[in-house]
Design an enzyme around this catalytic site. Structure first.
Site, PDB file in Angstrom:
ATOM      1  N   ALA A  57       0.836  -1.194   0.000  1.00  0.00           N
ATOM      2  CA  ALA A  57       0.000   0.000   0.000  1.00  0.00           C
ATOM      3  C   ALA A  57       0.868   1.239   0.000  1.00  0.00           C
ATOM      4  O   ALA A  57       1.856   1.322   0.736  1.00  0.00           O
ATOM      5  CB  ALA A  57      -0.920   0.021   1.223  1.00  0.00           C
ATOM      6  N   LYS A  58       0.505   2.199  -0.841  1.00  0.00           N
ATOM      7  CA  LYS A  58       1.109   3.530  -0.809  1.00  0.00           C
ATOM      8  C   LYS A  58       0.429   4.270   0.334  1.00  0.00           C
ATOM      9  O   LYS A  58      -0.742   4.615   0.256  1.00  0.00           O
ATOM     10  CB  LYS A  58       0.896   4.245  -2.143  1.00  0.00           C
ATOM     11  N   TYR A  59       1.180   4.524   1.391  1.00  0.00           N
ATOM     12  CA  TYR A  59       0.631   4.912   2.684  1.00  0.00           C
ATOM     13  C   TYR A  59       1.071   6.334   3.020  1.00  0.00           C
ATOM     14  O   TYR A  59       2.204   6.721   2.739  1.00  0.00           O
ATOM     15  CB  TYR A  59       1.157   3.925   3.729  1.00  0.00           C
TER      16      TYR A  59
END
Length: 333
Positions: free
Chosen positions: A177-179
């Site tokens: 996930a791009k968090y």
């Protein structure tokens, strides 16, 4: 086209977020075929040669919302062909509904993309059930695609709560996930139980890595201002983990951190998000490592003082990269 699903162990190091390079006429709504495919290939090869571990594309600053369908396919193919299997390539396939998202994701897989950087559809603010079901449906429809959840609360009108992470962690295709942010990092890590590799932004990576050993990868849009800055951050954290001495990594963050300030108008992430695309592309062009090019409409309008700050940020990042090059030459002499 069958692909091997990645494990969280396969997602490590520095992942570059890249814009969709545009031709000079791209801000004209009448323009077609606005993707600079030659620059795309050059940037991908340059990032890989610099040691970047993976590529994420076609999110917000990647202008996935403003490219035509044909432009998206052209860009995907250019990315995949240039990478040639050397690093994983994830492309954005978010559309305003599930059926179009599934269709585009299938096309991305057929072109050879390793994964999709997938946010929830941009229209109505989704409920928890809607958001979770969306990811389940795409994973079921395209079982061979790896999924990186694009967790941007401002873009998608969704807060990505802990209960969301607990449920999507059950989907095998969701690997990373791009968090954004670290305020909820530890509770979210507890919810996913090691099943998703969370990628903080480069500016948060040092702090996140100190918080939990599972954080061994991050995303960096600054990589296309000068990739050496991004890979240096990665390598210093690796060395710190091995030695237990974090002083060099901490000192480097003291040099990197100030480059962020001019990018955020009035210090506001919300204001930055309103002008995300022109600010990031101005930053990247000012960095001088790549030609991001003009912004596609309707997001090509931005206050000049905001753009000036973004350019300053890109120049500061590039100056740090040049300083690192000089330091490396001095150490080798």
């Amino acid at each position: 086209m069958a692909k091997t699903l990645l494990s969280t162990a396969d997602v490590k190091g520095a992942w570059a977020i890249i814009p969709t390079p545009s031709k000079d006429n791209a801000s004209d709504w009448r323009a077609t075929k606005t993707v600079d495919l030659d620059e795309t290939a050059r940037v991908v090869n340059g990032l890989i040669d610099a040691g970047i571990n993976g590529i994420l594309s076609m999110g917000t600053l990647g202008e996935a919302a403003t490219m035509t369908h044909d432009e998206k396919l052209d860009f995907m193919k250019a990315l995949v062909d240039a990478a040639a299997g050397r690093v994983p390539v994830f492309v954005g396939t978010t559309c305003v509904n599930t059926r179009d998202t599934v269709a585009l994701t299938r096309e991305a897989l057929a072109l050879g993309a390793d994964g999709t950087m997938l946010g929830v559809p941009m229209w109505c603010a989704p409920s928890l059930d809607v958001a979770v079901q969306f990811y389940k449906d795409v994973a079921e429809a395209v079982p061979d695609i790896n999924i990186a959840i694009y967790a941007n609360p401002e873009a998608f009108k969704f807060d990505f709560p802990r209960s969301f992470w607990a449920q999507v962690a059950e989907i095998p295709q969701v690997v990373t996930a791009k968090y954004i942010g670290v305020g909820n990092l530890l509770p979210d890590l507890a919810a996913i139980r090691g099943r998703i590799k969370l990628l903080p932004i480069d500016f948060d990576y040092y702090g996140a890595a100190r918080m939990d050993d599972s954080i061994d990868a991050f995303w960096s849009s600054g990589a296309v201002c000068h990739p050496l800055v991004t890979t240096t951050l990665r390598d210093l954290v690796i060395k710190a983990r091995a030695s237990g001495d974090w002083s060099a990594a901490k000192a480097f963050m003291g040099r990197l951190g100030p480059t962020a300030a001019p990018l955020f108008p009035n210090g506001s992430f919300k204001e930055f998000s309103t002008y995300n695309i022109p600010l990031e592309k101005a930053r990247m062009d000012a960095g001088g490592w790549m030609k991001a090019g003009p912004v596609r409409p309707p997001y090509h309008l931005c206050p000049e003082p905001y753009l000036a700050g973004a350019r300053q940020s890109g120049q500061m990042w590039a100056e740090l990269g040049k300083a690192l090059e000089a330091e490396a030459l001095g150490a080798a002499a």
